[in-house]
Design an enzyme around this catalytic site. Structure first.
Site, short mmCIF file in Angstrom:
data_model
loop_
_atom_site.label_atom_id
_atom_site.label_comp_id
_atom_site.label_asym_id
_atom_site.label_seq_id
_atom_site.Cartn_x
_atom_site.Cartn_y
_atom_site.Cartn_z
N TRP A 100 -7.66 10.45 13.27
CA TRP A 100 -6.63 11.22 12.87
C TRP A 100 -6.11 12.06 13.67
CZ3 TRP A 100 -6.02 16.46 11.76
CH2 TRP A 100 -4.78 16.68 11.37
N GLU A 121 -5.47 6.66 10.97
CA GLU A 121 -5.05 7.47 9.73
C GLU A 121 -3.86 8.21 9.94
OE1 GLU A 121 -7.60 10.63 8.28
OE2 GLU A 121 -6.28 11.11 6.56
N LYS A 140 -0.14 10.01 8.38
CA LYS A 140 0.19 11.31 7.74
C LYS A 140 1.82 11.59 7.63
CE LYS A 140 -1.34 15.82 7.08
NZ LYS A 140 -2.30 17.01 7.44
N ASP A 151 -4.84 8.06 3.20
CA ASP A 151 -5.08 9.39 2.34
C ASP A 151 -4.30 9.53 1.38
OD1 ASP A 151 -5.38 12.25 2.06
OD2 ASP A 151 -6.50 12.33 3.98
N HIS A 185 -1.23 11.99 1.78
CA HIS A 185 -0.53 11.93 3.02
C HIS A 185 0.91 10.83 2.86
CE1 HIS A 185 -3.94 12.65 6.47
NE2 HIS A 185 -3.71 13.52 5.19
N HIS A 230 -9.20 7.75 2.03
CA HIS A 230 -9.49 9.15 2.04
C HIS A 230 -8.95 9.72 0.57
CE1 HIS A 230 -10.22 10.84 6.43
NE2 HIS A 230 -11.24 9.94 5.90
N ASP A 271 0.01 18.10 1.06
CA ASP A 271 -1.46 17.55 1.29
C ASP A 271 -2.41 18.73 1.57
OD1 ASP A 271 -3.62 16.05 2.61
OD2 ASP A 271 -2.83 17.04 4.69
N ASP A 277 -5.35 19.14 -0.17
CA ASP A 277 -6.72 18.72 -0.21
C ASP A 277 -7.57 19.53 -1.28
OD1 ASP A 277 -6.98 17.09 2.47
OD2 ASP A 277 -5.67 18.68 3.21
N ASP A 324 -11.92 13.24 0.92
CA ASP A 324 -11.22 14.10 1.91
C ASP A 324 -10.49 15.36 1.41
OD1 ASP A 324 -10.43 15.47 4.12
OD2 ASP A 324 -8.79 13.97 4.58
C1 RNT Z 1 -5.79 15.56 7.86
C2 RNT Z 1 -6.70 14.23 7.67
C3 RNT Z 1 -7.98 14.32 8.17
C4 RNT Z 1 -8.77 15.37 7.94
C5 RNT Z 1 -10.11 15.25 8.47
C6 RNT Z 1 -10.93 16.84 8.50
O1 RNT Z 1 -4.58 15.71 7.25
O2 RNT Z 1 -6.62 14.04 6.31
O3 RNT Z 1 -8.58 13.08 7.58
O4 RNT Z 1 -8.78 15.81 6.65
O5 RNT Z 1 -10.25 14.75 9.65
ZN ZN Z 2 -7.72 12.32 5.45
#
Ligand code: RNT
Ligand code: ZN
Length: 425
Positions: free
Chosen positions: A191, A232, A234, A265, A268, A292, A300, A302, A332
């Site tokens: 990523w 990955e 985003k 993810d 994302h 993820h 995003d 998290d 994640d």
């Molecule tokens: C970031 C991505 C990625 C990170 C990690 C820490 O937006 O989701 O996967 O969260 O690499």
């Molecule tokens: Zn991620």
């Protein structure tokens, strides 16, 4: 003071639940044995707010952010491993660990990221081997002087691009080593944060550069029994709101064309877009994918994974599609505002609870209703299923697996906070 159910109560409740599910044609014992075979990959970075050990106290960059300053974050690899040991002891089943390159242990010596070697992860490998964890891996293309421009693999500067290409190559070799030594393929996920805060003039060239960089990184074939590559995408990052080089379409195309895994993810995409709907689409064209599992809140962000409709839909898709062997499930998120060990545990337990709920669906009946066009019956049964005693099955599973049943895991988290986390300055 809360009281907890006795083992007898848990077993009795399970016996009733099992009968109730059997009435719908669902075998709960089978569901539990399938669940026991699923390893989810816990993200090491929940334990220290994506800090890593390369430059302690260094700034987290790349358009991601861990907010909060709850005490007790892991400061060393030993602390992080100790925290993880507790987490794994609170989660039923055998699970994996997802490492990032900045978690290398270089014995106090500065080792540039393009020079990282398997030996810098020797302690992680020993620990993983001793505890039966598979390892997954990620190159770290943020929190570094050569990432300050906001561009890494897509930088216009060939020197910067080369540095990050070499870093990713080094990481694939580390992943290969993990897979070889642990006897289970390592998913190495790329990523990158590359993008622009404001509207670019040229959206094309950075994508061409990224494609070329990825081609260079992946040029050398590695045995998929040891390492699997994932990419990955985003929607946007903080400070890169107007353009992301590695967008969803970019990586979908790249993954299909180059036979690598696509990482989806859940934080994302556009806020009303869900990754559950994407799984059956992308798996028509890809052998395997990486997830993820996260929880975006407005962006995003998290947040810790909760037992949301979104999470349930993801697990339902994996089970309904028969994809358990083609989907690598990783977590994640990084919440620094609550006890980090609890954050890991809560999210991981929720992922497993949602998976169990999916495994307990009366799928044949639901499918028959759908195929026959009885959408009334489909809706009625889907809603009924939400109230079935899946939690009794989950409690029994925890008992069977020797981990705390119900909220009891918090007693262990609190005890650990007292004896361990509160001592960390
Ligand atoms: C970031 C991505 C990625 C990170 C990690 C820490 O937006 O989701 O996967 O969260 O690499
Ligand atoms: Zn991620």
């Amino acid at each position: 003071m809360a009281t907890y159910p006795t083992e007898k109560q848990i077993s009795d409740a399970y016996a009733l639940a099992r009968e109730r599910y059997a009435g719908l044609g669902v075998d709960t014992d089978q569901a539990l044995s399938t669940l026991a075979g699923v390893a989810i990959s816990l993200h090491c970075w929940q334990g220290d707010d994506v800090g890593g050990f390369e430059s302690p106290g260094g700034e987290l960059t790349g358009g991601i952010a861990a907010t909060g300053n709850y005490p007790g974050k892991a400061r060393t690899a030993d602390e992080l491993r100790r925290d993880l040991d507790l987490v794994y002891s609170l989660i039923p089943g055998k699970h994996r660990l997802n490492l990032h390159a900045i978690y290398a242990e270089t014995g106090g010596r500065k080792v540039e990221r393009d020079a990282l070697l398997p030996e810098h992860f020797a302690a992680w490998v020993d620990w993983a081997k001793a505890n039966g964890h598979g390892l997954d891996f990620n190159p770290t293309l943020f929190s570094h002087p050569l990432a300050v421009s906001g561009m890494t693999l897509a930088s216009y500067d060939p020197g910067i691009r080369k540095f990050w290409v070499d870093h990713c190559i080094a990481c694939r070799k580390i992943g290969e080593h993990f897979g070889r030594v642990l006897g289970s393929p390592c998913v190495t996920n790329i990523w990158i944060p590359d993008g622009y805060k404001d509207t670019p003039v040229d959206r094309k060239t950075p994508r061409e550069l990224l494609k070329n960089s990825l081609d260079a990184i992946l040029a050398e074939k590695i045995n998929p029994a040891y390492n699997l590559d994932a990419v990955e995408g985003k929607l946007f990052g903080l400070g890169a709101e107007s353009y992301t080089v590695g967008s969803a379409e970019f990586y979908l195309g790249y993954a299909v064309a180059n036979r690598v895994l696509l990482c989806l993810d859940s934080g994302h995409f556009h806020p009303t877009e869900t990754i559950s709907d994407k799984i059956s689409a992308v798996l028509l064209y890809l052998d395997e994918i990486l997830l993820h599992v996260s929880r975006g809140v407005r962006w995003d962000s998290d947040h810790v994974v909760i037992l949301s409709d979104d999470l349930q839909a993801i697990m339902q898709e994996i089970v309904r599609g028969g994809y358990l062997h083609r989907v690598h499930i990783g977590l994640d998120y990084f919440d620094a505002s609550i006890n980090r060990v609890a954050a890991w545990t809560i999210g991981a337990r929720n992922a497993l609870r949602a998976l169990l709920m999916a495994l307990l669906e009366p799928l044949e009946q639901l499918r028959a209703l759908e195929v026959s066009g009885d959408f009334t019956g489909r809706l009625a049964l889907l809603e009924e299923v939400k109230g079935l005693p899946w939690a009794a099955v989950w409690d029994y599973y925890c008992l069977q697996q020797g981990v705390p049943v119900g909220n009891r895991f918090m007693d262990e988290v609190r005890a650990y906070e007292k004896t361990e986390l509160s001592r960390r300055g």
